[in-house]
Motif scaffolding. Sequence first.
Motif, PDB file in Angstrom:
ATOM      1  N   TRP A  81      -1.276   7.368   3.760  1.00 15.85           N
ATOM      2  CA  TRP A  81      -0.587   7.842   2.644  1.00 15.85           C
ATOM      3  C   TRP A  81      -1.544   9.035   1.856  1.00 15.85           C
ATOM      4  O   TRP A  81      -2.619   9.016   2.293  1.00 15.85           O
ATOM      5  CB  TRP A  81      -0.864   6.671   1.642  1.00 15.85           C
ATOM      6  CG  TRP A  81      -0.563   7.327   0.396  1.00 15.85           C
ATOM      7  CD1 TRP A  81      -1.363   7.455  -0.855  1.00 15.85           C
ATOM      8  CD2 TRP A  81       0.843   7.412  -0.368  1.00 15.85           C
ATOM      9  NE1 TRP A  81      -0.700   7.855  -2.092  1.00 15.85           N
ATOM     10  CE2 TRP A  81       0.574   7.613  -1.792  1.00 15.85           C
ATOM     11  CE3 TRP A  81       2.088   7.452   0.184  1.00 15.85           C
ATOM     12  CZ2 TRP A  81       1.875   8.080  -2.494  1.00 15.85           C
ATOM     13  CZ3 TRP A  81       3.134   7.464  -0.452  1.00 15.85           C
ATOM     14  CH2 TRP A  81       2.852   7.953  -1.998  1.00 15.85           C
ATOM     15  N   GLY A  82      -0.692   9.916   1.704  1.00 15.51           N
ATOM     16  CA  GLY A  82      -1.550  11.393   1.250  1.00 15.51           C
ATOM     17  C   GLY A  82      -1.527  12.373   2.248  1.00 15.51           C
ATOM     18  O   GLY A  82      -1.712  13.665   2.029  1.00 15.51           O
ATOM     19  N   LEU A  84       1.029  13.403   4.903  1.00 14.48           N
ATOM     20  CA  LEU A  84       2.441  13.208   5.487  1.00 14.48           C
ATOM     21  C   LEU A  84       2.504  13.822   6.819  1.00 14.48           C
ATOM     22  O   LEU A  84       2.293  14.929   7.068  1.00 14.48           O
ATOM     23  CB  LEU A  84       3.324  13.921   4.543  1.00 14.48           C
ATOM     24  CG  LEU A  84       5.084  13.466   4.935  1.00 14.48           C
ATOM     25  CD1 LEU A  84       5.237  12.006   4.620  1.00 14.48           C
ATOM     26  CD2 LEU A  84       5.840  14.407   3.896  1.00 14.48           C
ATOM     27  N   LEU A  94       7.511  19.545  -0.738  1.00 13.68           N
ATOM     28  CA  LEU A  94       6.298  18.564  -0.370  1.00 13.68           C
ATOM     29  C   LEU A  94       5.238  18.805  -1.444  1.00 13.68           C
ATOM     30  O   LEU A  94       5.011  19.786  -1.939  1.00 13.68           O
ATOM     31  CB  LEU A  94       5.793  18.585   1.076  1.00 13.68           C
ATOM     32  CG  LEU A  94       6.904  18.778   2.005  1.00 13.68           C
ATOM     33  CD1 LEU A  94       6.230  18.648   3.372  1.00 13.68           C
ATOM     34  CD2 LEU A  94       7.327  17.221   1.888  1.00 13.68           C
ATOM     35  N   ASN A  95       4.468  17.943  -1.718  1.00 15.29           N
ATOM     36  CA  ASN A  95       3.148  17.984  -2.612  1.00 15.29           C
ATOM     37  C   ASN A  95       2.323  18.896  -1.879  1.00 15.29           C
ATOM     38  O   ASN A  95       2.259  19.045  -0.489  1.00 15.29           O
ATOM     39  CB  ASN A  95       2.355  16.709  -2.679  1.00 15.29           C
ATOM     40  CG  ASN A  95       3.196  15.964  -3.976  1.00 15.29           C
ATOM     41  OD1 ASN A  95       3.308  16.463  -5.044  1.00 15.29           O
ATOM     42  ND2 ASN A  95       3.271  14.487  -3.799  1.00 15.29           N
ATOM     43  N   TRP A 196       0.824  17.738  -8.412  1.00 11.30           N
ATOM     44  CA  TRP A 196       1.185  16.616  -7.367  1.00 11.30           C
ATOM     45  C   TRP A 196       1.732  15.411  -8.086  1.00 11.30           C
ATOM     46  O   TRP A 196       1.347  15.112  -9.142  1.00 11.30           O
ATOM     47  CB  TRP A 196      -0.191  16.171  -6.469  1.00 11.30           C
ATOM     48  CG  TRP A 196      -0.239  15.306  -5.424  1.00 11.30           C
ATOM     49  CD1 TRP A 196      -0.360  15.827  -4.153  1.00 11.30           C
ATOM     50  CD2 TRP A 196       0.065  14.007  -5.508  1.00 11.30           C
ATOM     51  NE1 TRP A 196      -0.170  14.598  -3.475  1.00 11.30           N
ATOM     52  CE2 TRP A 196       0.115  13.510  -4.081  1.00 11.30           C
ATOM     53  CE3 TRP A 196       0.208  13.015  -6.453  1.00 11.30           C
ATOM     54  CZ2 TRP A 196       0.236  12.102  -3.800  1.00 11.30           C
ATOM     55  CZ3 TRP A 196       0.414  11.745  -6.087  1.00 11.30           C
ATOM     56  CH2 TRP A 196       0.451  11.265  -4.636  1.00 11.30           C
ATOM     57  N   TRP A 198       3.795  11.394  -7.668  1.00 13.87           N
ATOM     58  CA  TRP A 198       4.198  10.233  -6.794  1.00 13.87           C
ATOM     59  C   TRP A 198       5.472  10.463  -6.167  1.00 13.87           C
ATOM     60  O   TRP A 198       5.945  10.204  -4.998  1.00 13.87           O
ATOM     61  CB  TRP A 198       3.846   9.031  -7.697  1.00 13.87           C
ATOM     62  CG  TRP A 198       2.485   8.736  -7.926  1.00 13.87           C
ATOM     63  CD1 TRP A 198       1.640   9.277  -9.078  1.00 13.87           C
ATOM     64  CD2 TRP A 198       1.551   8.036  -7.314  1.00 13.87           C
ATOM     65  NE1 TRP A 198       0.467   8.917  -9.045  1.00 13.87           N
ATOM     66  CE2 TRP A 198       0.027   8.111  -7.962  1.00 13.87           C
ATOM     67  CE3 TRP A 198       1.598   7.181  -6.183  1.00 13.87           C
ATOM     68  CZ2 TRP A 198      -0.864   7.644  -7.440  1.00 13.87           C
ATOM     69  CZ3 TRP A 198       0.457   6.723  -5.706  1.00 13.87           C
ATOM     70  CH2 TRP A 198      -0.769   6.651  -6.380  1.00 13.87           C
ATOM     71  N   GLU A 201       5.850  12.645  -3.379  1.00 13.60           N
ATOM     72  CA  GLU A 201       5.231  12.125  -2.206  1.00 13.60           C
ATOM     73  C   GLU A 201       6.340  11.347  -1.744  1.00 13.60           C
ATOM     74  O   GLU A 201       6.497  11.159  -0.302  1.00 13.60           O
ATOM     75  CB  GLU A 201       4.067  11.591  -2.478  1.00 13.60           C
ATOM     76  CG  GLU A 201       3.199  11.058  -1.269  1.00 13.60           C
ATOM     77  CD  GLU A 201       2.612  12.352  -0.704  1.00 13.60           C
ATOM     78  OE1 GLU A 201       2.190  12.171   0.499  1.00 13.60           O
ATOM     79  OE2 GLU A 201       2.645  13.500  -1.201  1.00 13.60           O
ATOM     80  N   HIS A 205       8.190  11.253   1.975  1.00 17.46           N
ATOM     81  CA  HIS A 205       8.409  10.330   3.304  1.00 17.46           C
ATOM     82  C   HIS A 205       9.893   9.924   3.544  1.00 17.46           C
ATOM     83  O   HIS A 205      10.338   9.906   4.689  1.00 17.46           O
ATOM     84  CB  HIS A 205       7.729   9.067   2.836  1.00 17.46           C
ATOM     85  CG  HIS A 205       6.355   8.905   2.920  1.00 17.46           C
ATOM     86  ND1 HIS A 205       5.766   8.487   4.076  1.00 17.46           N
ATOM     87  CD2 HIS A 205       5.303   9.662   2.080  1.00 17.46           C
ATOM     88  CE1 HIS A 205       4.246   8.750   3.760  1.00 17.46           C
ATOM     89  NE2 HIS A 205       4.158   9.379   2.754  1.00 17.46           N
TER      90      HIS A 205
END
Length: 260
Positions: A81-82, A84, A94-95, A196, A198, A201, A205
Amino acid sequence: MSTPFLGRLSTISTHLSSNPHLATGKMSSSAGPAPWREPFSHHLTHLRPPIFTLATLHPVPSHTSITVLPRARTCVFRGFWGTLPPNERNPAVLNPPLFRSDLLTFTTDARMSKTSDILDTAGPDSQTVSGGPSGGGGPVEAVFWVDETKTQWRVRGKAWVLGPGIDGEGEGERKVREVVGERMRRVKEWEGDDDWSWEREVEGHFGNLSPVMRGSFKGPEPGAEVDYHQGKRLGERVDDLRDEEARGNFRRDVMEGKGF
């Protein structure tokens, strides 16, 4: 079964890095990666695809003497996680690479039993919101077998489900952000944009999956008899990352392992 490697990795029992304070958007940069991450990641380079067995606890009717039963299935490891995994075909915005973690991720469908298992078996110390898109805290175990190194990795801990609206203020969303955020660390050398989120993110994914894999989230219900006359069919493509039905069923699961 496990074999010697760097002083028997199977004996390592280290909590994943615990770092405040993602629940409020703040994260620590003081802690580094867990000591097992580098050898674990190296071993995973031998797995194509990086599959593992995930075991959950499945609640059974209260009139029986047994309250839960084990359920196991094969899953694909989708990275930490975090962080990718890079995919040039991912159309998502994307973040920025602000954070890292030692949290394992995998994908599931909201209609699958493993989603409800994770949501419905949390202990009293783990707040869960059954029926909501996000929540969890149920106990799980992941087992990786790397034949090339003759090593078995067993990761035990709790899993959390991230669904649509993870940026929201629902009880489940807040709890997931609190728990997962405490285990994320800021990348010191990054000096770019701090924007950033959630939701972005999770969408990243989803975008990392192939169009056909995305389409599976709007296909027939897992385990159900396929009926092509009901508008549900296998092999459908989804190119729109905001497809309402597919995103409504897509879940990103995050595992906070407690030991190996």
